[in-house]
Design an enzyme around this catalytic site. Structure first.
Site, PDB file in Angstrom:
ATOM      1  N   TRP A  27       0.391  -0.928   0.101  1.00  8.27           N
ATOM      2  CA  TRP A  27       0.306  -0.666  -0.009  1.00  8.27           C
ATOM      3  C   TRP A  27       0.966   1.165   0.229  1.00  8.27           C
ATOM      4  CZ3 TRP A  27      -0.405  -3.964   3.313  1.00  8.27           C
ATOM      5  CH2 TRP A  27       0.294  -4.017   4.679  1.00  8.27           C
ATOM      6  N   GLU A  40      -4.908   0.743   6.312  1.00 10.29           N
ATOM      7  CA  GLU A  40      -5.162   1.434   7.282  1.00 10.29           C
ATOM      8  C   GLU A  40      -7.123   0.798   8.657  1.00 10.29           C
ATOM      9  OE1 GLU A  40      -3.294   2.904   9.368  1.00 10.29           O
ATOM     10  OE2 GLU A  40      -2.505   3.218   7.317  1.00 10.29           O
ATOM     11  N   LEU A  83      -9.091 -13.258   8.670  1.00 10.57           N
ATOM     12  CA  LEU A  83      -8.761 -11.981   8.913  1.00 10.57           C
ATOM     13  C   LEU A  83      -9.415 -11.618  10.634  1.00 10.57           C
ATOM     14  CD1 LEU A  83      -6.127  -9.791   8.377  1.00 10.57           C
ATOM     15  CD2 LEU A  83      -8.286  -8.835   7.298  1.00 10.57           C
ATOM     16  N   TYR A 123      -8.016   8.137  14.473  1.00 14.30           N
ATOM     17  CA  TYR A 123      -6.779   7.816  13.905  1.00 14.30           C
ATOM     18  C   TYR A 123      -6.380   7.229  12.079  1.00 14.30           C
ATOM     19  CZ  TYR A 123      -3.333   4.109  12.304  1.00 14.30           C
ATOM     20  OH  TYR A 123      -2.451   4.170  11.228  1.00 14.30           O
ATOM     21  N   ASP A 141      -2.406   5.961  17.094  1.00  5.95           N
ATOM     22  CA  ASP A 141      -2.378   4.640  17.316  1.00  5.95           C
ATOM     23  C   ASP A 141      -1.920   4.000  18.947  1.00  5.95           C
ATOM     24  OD1 ASP A 141      -0.689   3.996  16.218  1.00  5.95           O
ATOM     25  OD2 ASP A 141      -0.920   2.901  15.332  1.00  5.95           O
ATOM     26  N   CYS A 211      15.652  10.094  24.271  1.00  9.01           N
ATOM     27  CA  CYS A 211      14.183   9.989  24.825  1.00  9.01           C
ATOM     28  C   CYS A 211      14.438  10.201  26.628  1.00  9.01           C
ATOM     29  CB  CYS A 211      14.448   8.479  25.059  1.00  9.01           C
ATOM     30  SG  CYS A 211      12.936   7.657  25.404  1.00  9.01           S
TER      31      CYS A 211
END
Length: 454
Positions: A27, A40, A83, A123, A141, A211
């Site tokens: 994709w 998505e 799925l 999202y 997400d 971080c």
């Protein structure tokens, strides 16, 4: 380094890393809004490696919004079979019809219109607008919230709506001008490949130097997340009814109602044995009373069948229910006007066992109504174990598509009015089954249950 410099460090280094390390996904090869949208939706609660073959097959069969909108629902569900979360497929097709009716078949490019499509949340809307149209919209997400929680040392519970709002604002601030498409995919990629839930690969992370979570030693405790309520355990008895006479070589299946769990999908007949005590795994029912209940429930629907013995154990995990399945091979019997002998003889045994089950009364245990990676105990040669975890447990929308035209007639159950059919192996590619029933039926036709425990 101040907060603004920390943000700049994150955005620049993340993009540089992504341009070198991004995965070649089907994709991503086209800036096609429809392909982005389909991918998505498929990627919700599903791993990338699992999605790739489904995406390729789905796009091959439904290459455009129009093709999806005009396809029979059964074809869409068949292409989605295995799925999980089947409401995604129904919502995707419903939204395709919205795009055809309201937008002339072209994916809208404004947020309110995208957000109004069925099955599209904050999202997915952000992902479509940023990836397909390069608009500076955040796409937050679970992966993204985990990365941001660790990098910026955010202690807020990510299950709260207020935390999502905070994350969306922060993610929006991080998007470099003109790079929304690449940046949002880079952020998702970092969460999927490097900043993983249980064992983050900090030493290979492109933003590790700044971080805050790693510096504070909190990378394994972030993000903060309230534990979800565990799924409710249920023990269910399943019938593989082997046809005789005109139905030889076939098995009995039924279609679920138009609304609710796994709406309009096909399954083997099954019945709830008894609800389990809270937070306890559903206990197996002894074979004799189990077969009695199963024969009685089929009789109530207008089908005479004699259970021959246990074929297999199986388990299927929904988001909110765990089905522990005892699967019995049964043989179609002639309608004699009386309850099958096995059910009449063993009813007392069922009542006796049901009455002793914790938190259960025998009157509550007998219910013919139907309401999805765990491994079962190793099986015997005659009683195999099948396990699935497909998260099929949403409330699904009703369908307005006509039934499949199969070679066998439709039968209406007398009790709950569900649709039943006798099917052979040739019908399997025409009907959509939840994965657990697809496995059970396929195993039967392959001869896996020729010998059962009597």
């Amino acid at each position: 380094m101040g907060l603004q410099e920390q943000k700049q460090h994150f955005s620049v280094n993340l993009l540089d890393w992504y341009m070198i390390n991004r995965r070649d996904l089907p994709w991503r090869r086209h800036n096609n809004p429809y392909f982005t949208w389909v991918s998505e939706i498929m990627l919700q609660q599903t791993r990338v490696d699992t999605v790739i073959p489904y995406f390729n097959r789905f796009i091959g069969n439904f290459p455009t919004v129009q093709a999806l909108a005009e396809a029979p629902e059964e074809d869409v569900l068949k292409n989605w079979e295995g799925l999980g979360y089947y409401s995604r497929a129904r919502n995707l097709q419903a939204a395709a019809r919205q795009v055809m009716e309201l937008h002339g078949g072209e994916m809208p490019q404004d947020k309110p219109a995208v957000f109004a499509l069925k099955g599209v949340g904050p999202y997915t809307a952000g992902a479509i607008l940023s990836i397909a149209f390069n608009q500076p919209q955040p796409a937050v997400d679970g992966n993204v919230m985990r990365v941001l929680s660790r990098y910026f040392l955010i202690d807020e519970d990510i299950m709260k709506g207020s935390t999502r709002v905070l994350m969306e604002e922060l993610a929006g601030e991080l998007i470099p001008e003109g790079r929304a498409r690449d940046f949002n995919q880079a952020l998702m990629e970092l969460g999927a490949l490097v900043c993983t839930p249980k064992a983050p690969h900090c030493l290979t992370c492109p933003v590790m130097e700044q971080c805050s979570g790693r510096i504070a030693g909190r990378e394994l405790t972030l993000p903060v997340k309230t534990k979800a309520k565990p799924p409710r355990p249920e023990q269910r008895l399943v019938a593989i009814v082997e046809g005789r006479g005109a139905h030889r070589g076939q098995v009995l299946v039924r279609q679920r109602p138009d609304t609710g769990l796994l709406a309009r999908m096909w399954e083997l007949p099954h019945v709830l044995a008894a609800p389990a005590a809270a937070s306890k795994k559903a206990a197996p029912l002894a074979d004799e009373p189990a077969m009695a209940l199963l024969a009685g429930s089929l009789w109530a629907e207008g089908f005479a069948a004699r259970p021959e013995g246990l074929a297999t154990h199986a388990e299927h995990v929904f988001s909110h229910i765990v089905w522990s399945l005892q699967v019995y091979k049964c043989t179609e019997q002639d309608q004699t006007g009386e309850l099958p002998l096995i059910a009449a003889e063993a009813r007392a045994a069922y009542d006796a066992q049901a009455a002793t089950r914790e938190g259960t009364a025998s009157s509550a245990a007998v219910s013919p109504k139907s309401d999805t990676t765990h491994s079962s105990e190793p099986g015997t040669p005659d009683a195999q174990n099948i396990s699935t975890s497909l998260n099929d447990g949403e409330m699904l929308a009703p369908s307005d598509v006509s039934d499949l035209a199969l070679s066998t007639p439709t039968l209406i159950g007398k009790g709950d009015g569900l649709t039943y059919r006798w099917i052979g192996p040739e019908d399997m590619d025409k009907m959509a089954f939840p994965n657990i029933f697809l496995k059970l039926i396929s195993s039967y036709f392959a001869g896996a249950y020729d010998q059962v425990n009597n």
